[in-house]
Design an enzyme around this catalytic site. Structure first.
Site, PDB file in Angstrom:
ATOM      1  N   ASP A  35       0.802  -1.227   0.000  1.00 12.53           N
ATOM      2  CA  ASP A  35       0.000   0.000   0.000  1.00 12.53           C
ATOM      3  C   ASP A  35       0.833   1.275   0.000  1.00 12.53           C
ATOM      4  OD1 ASP A  35      -2.649  -1.028  -0.089  1.00 12.53           O
ATOM      5  OD2 ASP A  35      -2.419  -1.718   1.980  1.00 12.53           O
ATOM      6  N   ASP A  51      -6.941  -3.614  -5.895  1.00  8.61           N
ATOM      7  CA  ASP A  51      -6.563  -2.340  -5.281  1.00  8.61           C
ATOM      8  C   ASP A  51      -5.117  -1.958  -5.613  1.00  8.61           C
ATOM      9  OD1 ASP A  51      -8.267  -4.177  -3.920  1.00  8.61           O
ATOM     10  OD2 ASP A  51      -8.338  -2.948  -2.132  1.00  8.61           O
TER      11      ASP A  51
END
Ligand code: GLY
Length: 404
Positions: free
Chosen positions: A124, A183
């Site tokens: 992330d 994602d």
């Protein structure tokens, strides 16, 4: 016709000609200016709200969510995947309002966040470091920010596996598993930027390889995407296609579709490879022509949620879609471009109503209400989310930049 009547008629003709001329000067894809006032209010209201949020925050923590039923806020440390959105939103709001208190708060939190540049335990880093330090460096470039962004790209690259052709999203107990979530497309922007900043093409190669592998395996024939793919780390073959945050393995989790749309739009911007543009357009088509997309264009949390039309909406997915569609409209023409822009306008307009935009001083200081984080885990359900706010303000900024 007397002289006065003649003059009035001439004046009238000139007025009509000027109006037509001004209208024609705008391209057909040019957004209507009438949303501008709402957007200005969103910046001003957002700035006020983020001062409320700031006041609730312990010194070394980042906002996570707020529970309206109990009035309790939840915060995180800098390692949580959302830690970059708070400084990122503050920086966007500072740019729009010139309020230095917002800038100073962003810089304060960047000081806590910077250690994550060496975090190799997460995929992330794009969200965490690019939404924060990327914006900080764009507003006031500095060698320190550049170094942090480069180290972050290096850390992210350590998770790339050439056999699979992807960056690993999540670690697994089974050593042959290699888990990749849709994602992850959002983390590629950091890599593209670092090739531009340093000339090191290895970041670019990792980004396009990941995008190509994902394009090949993550999508169904209708261009909806799975949430999670499990690759065999030894062969690169696909072992499983499933969900974690969606309703079912074969459903279309709304935020996942939004991440894909945004991710491939960025890939096209950075490479000009038309395959990425096609992919973004096909994802957009899946979303926009979906019979389960409500008229107000704020999606249910999953396009296949079993309780539609009573299913919860996800304001965060709507905000991401609006921001992506504004950019996508700039890479397309005519009716198509106009269509993307109109949907983005509808989303911004509806998110700006009291149904979604919180009244001043409420909602724990967050801007938007009604996001859905992880429904199957019953975590962060029907609450404000930092990424909902970030992409909402980004969409407003993108819209404003186009009507300038
Ligand atoms: N896993 C990131 C998200 O909830 O969208």
């Amino acid at each position: 016709m007397n002289r006065t009547a003649f003059c009035s008629a001439m004046l009238c003709c000139m007025l009509i000609a000027t109006t037509v001329c001004l209208a024609q000067k705008k391209s057909p894809t040019h957004p209507q200016t009438k949303l501008s006032g709402i957007i200005q209010d969103n910046f001003a209201d957002g700035a006020k709200q983020y001062k409320v949020l700031k006041a609730t925050l312990p010194p070394d923590r980042f906002p996570k969510t707020y529970f309206p039923q109990t009035g309790k806020s939840e915060t995180s440390n800098s390692g949580w995947w959302c830690s970059g959105f708070y400084p990122g939103t503050l920086l966007y709001l500072y740019e729009q309002t010139g309020d230095t208190a917002l800038y100073n708060e962003a810089v304060r939190t960047l000081g806590i966040l910077q250690k994550e540049q060496f975090n190799t335990g997460t995929h992330d880093l794009g969200f965490m470091m690019y939404c924060s330090f990327g914006n900080a460096n764009r507003i006031k470039p500095s060698p320190e920010y550049k170094e942090i962004l480069l180290n972050s790209a290096k850390s992210l690259s350590t998770r790339f596996n050439p056999t699979v052709g992807c960056i690993k999203s999540w670690d697994s107990k089974n050593p042959s598993d290699f888990l990749v979530i849709i994602d992850n497309m959002m983390n590629l922007e950091l890599l593209f930027e670092e090739t531009k900043a340093t000339g090191d093409s290895s970041f670019y190669k990792i980004a396009v390889t990941h995008a190509n592998t994902t394009m090949k395996n993550h999508f169904r024939p209708d261009y909806s995407s799975y949430h999670v793919l499990n690759y065999d780390v030894n062969t690169g073959g696909v072992k499983e296609k499933k969900t974690a945050q969606g309703f079912a393995n074969e459903s279309a989790w709304a935020r996942g579709q939004a991440w894909g749309l945004y991710g491939y739009t960025v890939c096209y911007r950075e490479t000009k490879d038309v395959r990425y543009l096609q992919q973004a357009k096909r994802i957009a088509e899946f979303i926009l022509k979906n019979p389960n997309l409500p008229a107000d264009k704020i999606p249910y949390w999953d396009f296949n949620a079993p309780d539609i039309p009573n299913a919860l909406r996800d304001a965060s997915a709507a905000a991401i879609m609006a921001s992506a569609l504004i950019e996508l409209s700039q890479y397309t023409k005519g009716k198509e471009a106009k269509g993307y822009m109109q949907i983005a306008e509808t989303i911004i307009r509806n998110l700006s109503t009291p149904t979604y935009k919180a009244a001043e001083g409420t909602n724990g200081g967050f801007i938007l209400q009604h996001g859905v984080g992880h429904k199957p885990a019953n975590s962060e359900v029907d609450v404000p989310l930092t990424y909902g706010d970030y992409y909402f303000i980004e969409a407003c900024k993108r819209y404003k930049d186009l009507v300038k």
